[in-house]
Design an enzyme around this catalytic site. Sequence first.
Site, short mmCIF file in Angstrom:
data_model
loop_
_atom_site.label_atom_id
_atom_site.label_comp_id
_atom_site.label_asym_id
_atom_site.label_seq_id
_atom_site.Cartn_x
_atom_site.Cartn_y
_atom_site.Cartn_z
N GLU A 1 109.18 72.61 -12.85
CA GLU A 1 107.78 72.93 -13.13
C GLU A 1 106.92 72.43 -12.14
O GLU A 1 106.50 71.18 -12.20
CB GLU A 1 107.34 72.67 -14.35
CG GLU A 1 108.39 73.22 -15.33
CD GLU A 1 107.47 73.48 -16.78
OE1 GLU A 1 107.53 74.47 -17.38
OE2 GLU A 1 106.56 72.53 -17.05
N LYS B 1 103.01 74.46 -26.24
CA LYS B 1 101.80 73.51 -26.30
C LYS B 1 101.06 73.17 -27.28
O LYS B 1 101.48 73.29 -28.35
CB LYS B 1 101.17 73.77 -24.74
CG LYS B 1 102.08 74.14 -23.59
CD LYS B 1 101.41 74.06 -22.33
CE LYS B 1 102.25 74.27 -21.11
NZ LYS B 1 101.58 74.36 -19.91
N GLY C 1 105.11 79.07 -20.77
CA GLY C 1 103.91 78.32 -21.40
C GLY C 1 103.12 79.74 -21.90
O GLY C 1 103.58 80.35 -23.04
N GLY C 2 102.19 80.13 -21.21
CA GLY C 2 101.00 81.09 -21.81
C GLY C 2 101.81 82.27 -22.22
O GLY C 2 101.55 82.93 -23.25
N GLY D 1 99.88 77.04 -15.51
CA GLY D 1 98.61 77.45 -16.09
C GLY D 1 97.87 78.12 -15.06
O GLY D 1 96.67 78.34 -15.38
N SER E 1 103.75 79.60 -14.82
CA SER E 1 103.22 80.85 -14.74
C SER E 1 104.18 82.19 -14.56
O SER E 1 104.28 83.13 -13.83
CB SER E 1 102.25 81.20 -13.23
OG SER E 1 101.12 80.23 -13.41
N GLU F 1 102.35 67.52 -18.17
CA GLU F 1 101.27 67.15 -18.75
C GLU F 1 101.22 65.60 -19.57
O GLU F 1 100.30 65.26 -19.61
CB GLU F 1 100.88 68.27 -19.94
CG GLU F 1 100.38 69.43 -19.16
CD GLU F 1 100.57 70.96 -19.69
OE1 GLU F 1 101.01 70.93 -20.96
OE2 GLU F 1 100.63 71.96 -19.19
N HIS G 1 107.46 66.51 -19.58
CA HIS G 1 106.43 67.50 -19.08
C HIS G 1 105.63 67.05 -18.20
O HIS G 1 104.86 65.87 -18.53
CB HIS G 1 105.89 68.28 -20.23
CG HIS G 1 105.26 69.71 -19.90
ND1 HIS G 1 104.21 69.57 -19.24
CD2 HIS G 1 105.85 70.81 -20.02
CE1 HIS G 1 103.76 71.12 -18.94
NE2 HIS G 1 104.82 71.81 -19.27
N ASN H 1 107.21 77.17 -24.70
CA ASN H 1 106.59 76.01 -24.61
C ASN H 1 105.14 76.48 -25.19
O ASN H 1 104.28 76.79 -24.22
CB ASN H 1 106.57 75.07 -23.36
CG ASN H 1 105.70 73.94 -23.40
OD1 ASN H 1 105.46 73.48 -24.86
ND2 ASN H 1 105.36 73.18 -22.59
P1 13P Z 1 102.39 78.49 -18.04
O1 13P Z 1 103.67 79.35 -18.25
O2 13P Z 1 101.30 78.61 -18.94
O3 13P Z 1 102.07 78.38 -16.66
O4 13P Z 1 103.03 76.86 -18.45
C1 13P Z 1 104.36 76.51 -17.90
C2 13P Z 1 104.69 75.27 -18.63
O5 13P Z 1 104.16 74.22 -18.33
C3 13P Z 1 106.12 75.29 -19.28
O6 13P Z 1 106.33 73.91 -20.08
#
Ligand code: 13P
Length: 256
Positions: free
Chosen positions: A167, A11, A233-234, A173, A212, A97, A95, A9
């Site tokens: 999640e 983002k 994510g990251g 994050g 993470s 967010e 999600h 993802n």
């Molecule tokens: P991180 O892997 O950056 O923690 O993000 C997870 C996420 O929200 C994937 O949708």
Amino acid sequence: MRSRYVVGNWKLNASLPGNESLLKALLSGVESQPGCHLAVCVPAPYFAQVRSLLVGSPVAWGGQDVSRFDKGAYTGDVAGGMLAEFGCRYVIVGHSERRALAGESDAVVAEKHAAARRAGLVPILCVGETLEERQRGVTEQVLARQLDAVLDGQGPQSLDGAVVAYEPVWAIGTGRTATSEQAQAVHAFLRARVGERDAALGARLPIIYGGSVKAGNAAELFAMPDVDGGLIGGASLVADEFLAIWRAAGLAPGRN
Ligand code: 13P
């Protein structure tokens, strides 16, 4: 045996040159793995670019959100059919967010899930509790409410062919991953909740973990019997890291 999924993802992290170098690095190191699915979920303006780079490769692509409407006067929305036209296979819905920043309710998320299905996309339905909810001991109530919005609103069969992503909001994050035991406990709870409606569906539903996930912790998470991969994510923005997570999914022990 359930398939495994590793989904990036991105983002709000993308640019034409950045996408090209990331995807070229990914393609130079990726190998398909039996029973495992790999994808990146990218911002909508880049669908055409990503399709041209990934078509015919082991890497699928998808969106990060979808309108609950198919067409009409909904300025700014992007419909599921539009994603499908650009070859998207997946779309993330609900999600945390978007729930937090765009105020998406459980009911809206369920409508988006239905819109994704109508368009022939594989929805990746995100559920997760906040730190405050975990500390109050209401994790399971929150997850049940989020999942039941789809189960009740759309029927259990709407999850057939979909993916659920657990999640925990406190792990996104933050560098603070759920332990593999914490993830396993929640995944087993979610599977049982679906299984109450349809035992076979519960048994075959892919449930992936996000928050993470990195090369260093992926193998341990993916070894859990109810963890069927990750939503990343990251670490999906770094080709070597994402590839290492992908390989961890291929090496994870088999299950029923
Ligand atoms: P991180 O892997 O950056 O923690 O993000 C997870 C996420 O929200 C994937 O949708």
